[in-house]
Scaffold this motif. Structure first.
Motif, PDB file in Angstrom:
ATOM      1  N   GLU A 157       0.835  -1.199   0.000  1.00 25.35           N
ATOM      2  CA  GLU A 157       0.000   0.000   0.000  1.00 25.35           C
ATOM      3  C   GLU A 157       0.869   1.248   0.000  1.00 25.35           C
ATOM      4  O   GLU A 157       0.558   2.227  -0.652  1.00 25.35           O
ATOM      5  CB  GLU A 157      -0.929  -0.001   1.215  1.00 25.35           C
ATOM      6  N   THR A 171      -7.540  -0.671  -1.027  1.00 25.31           N
ATOM      7  CA  THR A 171      -6.648  -1.360  -1.954  1.00 25.31           C
ATOM      8  C   THR A 171      -7.415  -2.507  -2.601  1.00 25.31           C
ATOM      9  O   THR A 171      -8.291  -3.111  -1.983  1.00 25.31           O
ATOM     10  CB  THR A 171      -5.387  -1.914  -1.253  1.00 25.31           C
ATOM     11  N   CYS A 196      -5.311   0.935  -6.064  1.00 23.76           N
ATOM     12  CA  CYS A 196      -5.805   1.624  -4.872  1.00 23.76           C
ATOM     13  C   CYS A 196      -6.748   2.740  -5.283  1.00 23.76           C
ATOM     14  O   CYS A 196      -6.763   3.186  -6.431  1.00 23.76           O
ATOM     15  CB  CYS A 196      -4.657   2.180  -4.044  1.00 23.76           C
TER      16      CYS A 196
END
Length: 145
Positions: A18, A45, A55
């Motif tokens: 992420e 995500t 994302c």
């Protein structure tokens, strides 16, 4: 057979994959990657295995208006419908939160050409909104929910 994309919310960016997606979010008007850590922003995500495939982030602008703050698809996953899946998720989430309008800013450079998928999801061109200002390198879009 391709498995469905798993979309997870994390509220804040915590996992290494992420963080790499967050780091790709560099735009002078948006405030860059650190802006995604604001309390008014929820970050999701999309996972199709590991690392994450893409994302998206939603920002509360006011009681009736939300903004798409970030949409990214990993290069190896482009053309697989990841962005459309994440966008449908953001639209559904904004609707569930009872926003009446959803808006976004995106670039005009070739890199942002895939972002024109917004028109296919009901977005039309608009004036700058929220804290955005007119910019020859930006396009602003919005849709009613």
């Amino acid at each position: 057979m391709r498995r469905p994309l798993r979309v997870t919310t994390c509220g804040r960016v915590t996992r290494p994959g992420e963080r790499s997606l967050e780091g790709s979010h560099e735009n002078d008007q948006s405030g860059g990657a650190s802006a995604l850590r604001h309390p008014d922003i929820t970050f999701w995500t999309g996972w199709d295995g590991a690392p994450p495939a893409g994302c998206a982030a939603l920002k509360h602008l006011d009681d009736g208006h939300a903004g798409i703050e970030s949409m990214r698809t990993v290069a190896t996953h482009r053309g697989r419908g990841i962005a459309s899946t994440l966008l449908r998720h953001l639209i559904a989430e904004a609707t569930a939160r009872r926003y009446r309008r959803l808006s976004l800013e995106t670039g005009v450079q070739d890199f942002f050409r895939p972002a024109r998928l917004y028109a296919a999801h009901g977005f039309g061109y608009c004036s700058p909104f929220g804290d955005y200002r007119p910019d020859p390198h930006s396009v602003f879009m919005t849709r009613a929910l």
